[in-house]
Structures are given as C-alpha cells and as structure tokens.
Design an enzyme around this catalytic site. Structure first.
Site, PDB file in Angstrom:
ATOM      1  N   SER A 127      19.717  -9.039 -19.297  1.00  0.00           N
ATOM      2  CA  SER A 127      18.571  -9.842 -18.861  1.00  0.00           C
ATOM      3  C   SER A 127      18.252  -9.613 -17.394  1.00  0.00           C
ATOM      4  O   SER A 127      19.151  -9.366 -16.583  1.00  0.00           O
ATOM      5  CB  SER A 127      18.914 -11.322 -19.078  1.00  0.00           C
ATOM      6  N   TYR A 180      23.784 -18.913 -17.539  1.00  0.00           N
ATOM      7  CA  TYR A 180      23.237 -17.796 -18.313  1.00  0.00           C
ATOM      8  C   TYR A 180      23.142 -16.533 -17.451  1.00  0.00           C
ATOM      9  O   TYR A 180      23.595 -15.455 -17.848  1.00  0.00           O
ATOM     10  CB  TYR A 180      21.859 -18.186 -18.854  1.00  0.00           C
TER      11      TYR A 180
END
Ligand SMILES: NC(=O)c1ccc[n+]([C@@H]2O[C@H](COP(=O)([O-])OP(=O)(O)OC[C@H]3O[C@@H](n4cnc5c(N)ncnc54)[C@H](OP(=O)(O)O)[C@@H]3O)[C@@H](O)[C@H]2O)c1
Length: 237
Positions: free
Chosen positions: A131, A144
């Site tokens: 990501s 995250y």
C-alpha cells in the site's frame, strides 16, 4: 512470467481486490485459479476453485497448501484495516497486533508455506499486495500503514531468499481502491479490476515493483527529495 497457463492461488479472494485478481487470472488464461478464503460455504463462481485458508491459522495454511500443491503463482492479498485516532491512541498496540497478524505475519506464513511448491516450477512468482500507506502517514491508519511498511520490507527480503530457486517476487503498491475496506471513505479510488490488470501486466513485464497509481508514483519519487512525502504529509500525496 505469463499468467496464461499458470496455476494461481490468491488469499482473500472471496471479495474485493482478491476476487478481482481471481477473475483477471481466469480472463488471462490461467490453467487453474484457487480462490483462497476464510469461508468457502456459499462461494460458487465458475472457473474459481474455493480453498479454505485463514492466513492467521498455521493449520489452515498447511491444509490449503496440501490442497493446492501445484501452485506456480501466489498472490498475497488478504488484509485488514483497523482504525485508530492517531499514533497516540491507547489502542494502537492492540489494533496493531491484530492487523500485523494478517497483513505481516500472514504474508510470511503463506509465502514460507508455498515456497517449496513454487520451487518445483521453472517459472514461478509471488505478488504481494502492499500500500501507498507504507510511505504516507495517515493518522487513523497508523497500525495499517506500519504493517504494510513491514510487509514491504519482508517482500524485499523474500525476493532475495527466493532468487536462487527462481521465484520472482513482485511488490504491488496500491492507493485507495473501491472495495469494502474503503467503503466509508469519500475519496478518489481505483477500480479493483484495473489494479489486478496492472499487477499482472507488471508481473508479465518482469517488473519487481509496480506502483499502481500516480499518487504512489509521486510518493515513491519524493522519497529521495529533501522533503519526502512521509515527513510532511501533504494532501498532494
Ligand atoms: N482497498 C484499498 O484501498 C487498498 C489499498 C491498498 C492496499 N490494499 C490491500 O489490498 C488487499 C485487499 O484489500 P481489499 O480492499 O480487497 O479489502 P476487503 O474488500 O476488505 O477484502 C479483504 C479480504 O481479505 C480477507 N481476509 C481478511 N482477514 C483474513 C484472514 N485472516 N485470512 C484470510 N483472508 C482474510 C477477507 O476475507 P473475509 O471476507 O472472510 O473477511 C477479504 O476476502 C489488502 O491486503 C489491502 O491491505 C487495499
């Protein structure tokens, strides 16, 4: 490596980006597509072979490997979010443990378990879904972002470890994608089918790192500047 003729295993393939990868693999002519998922009951899509796998459970991973012992291309896609206020939130440690178990330890566990199977094939590969959050601090995504940064680093270590057996490892860095994970976010998002297509094209072109969107490309570019995107996060990124 070509997707056509390959035997693909995707974790978290019952919905979202994982399902898009599974469908794309089929469309590109994969010989077999194993759709890994926590609950196989009720999943019925022609051309996709559902396989039970919970990436946090070593026994479930071992059973999946036995069932899919001919895999040549693994896509480590399963992942979870887990939001907090910011880096000082009291729950950061607790949420991080849960998120790391899937987004980091899950990738390690599944990659290590499939590695001996991938070694049997002359052409084999792994795509890890990473990501832009590895490079951009977003306060509510603290656990995250940190888990994806860890998974990115592991991806680079894994690539080295698998080099000798000829398994290619591709890092796919993704910005916001239109899936359940981002359902509450009113932001521009990529289409999951486009992301899957770009990921497979990158693999077929022999790339080791694929930056899916412009935002990710700008961010990566900024890493060597005096003011990298992660130091002074700017909406531009
Ligand atoms: N959406 C985005 O904006 C975005 C951006 C960058 C990267 N990514 C990454 O893309 C990947 C897919 O995300 P998504 O957007 O498709 O999210 P999603 O729609 O929430 O889907 C997540 C998938 O992961 C599965 N999963 C969760 N925990 C699991 C576990 N313990 N074992 C096996 N499977 C598990 C889920 O299964 P269940 O249905 O059983 O819950 C589901 O299939 C993730 O790695 C995510 O971090 C997404």
């Amino acid at each position: 490596m070509k997707v056509q003729g390959s035997i693909v295993f995707i974790t978290g393939a019952n919905r979202g980006l994982g399902l898009a990868f599974a469908r794309q693999a089929r469309a590109l002519g994969a010989a077999k597509v194993y759709a890994g998922m926590r609950k196989v009951e009720g999943f019925d899509e022609s051309g996709l072979i559902p396989v039970q796998i919970d990436v946090t459970d070593p026994q479930s991973v071992a059973a999946a490997v036995l069932q899919a012992a001919d895999v040549t291309l693994l896509v480590n896609n399963a992942g979870i979010g887990g939001s907090v206020r910011d880096a000082l939130d009291d729950h950061v440690e607790e949420v991080s443990r849960a998120v790391f178990e899937v987004n980091y330890h899950g990738v390690v566990r599944v990659s290590q378990s499939f590695a001996p199977i991938l070694a049997r094939s002359e052409e084999a590969g792994i795509i890890n879904i990473l990501s832009n959050a590895s490079w951009l601090p977003v306060p509510f995504l603290t656990p995250y972002g940190v888990s994806k940064a860890a998974a990115w680093s592991y991806t680079n270590h894994l690539r080295l470890a698998l080099k000798q057996q000829g398994t290619r490892v591709v890092a796919l860095h993704v910005g916001y994608v239109d899936t359940d994970l981002t359902a509450g976010l009113n932001l521009p998002k990529s289409n999951p089918d486009d992301v899957a297509r770009i990921g497979f094209v990158g693999l077929e072109e022999g790339r080791l790192e694929v930056l899916v969107d412009e935002k990710g490309q700008r961010l990566k570019h900024s890493l060597s500047s005096n003011l990298p995107g992660y130091v002074e996060p700017d909406p531009y990124y």
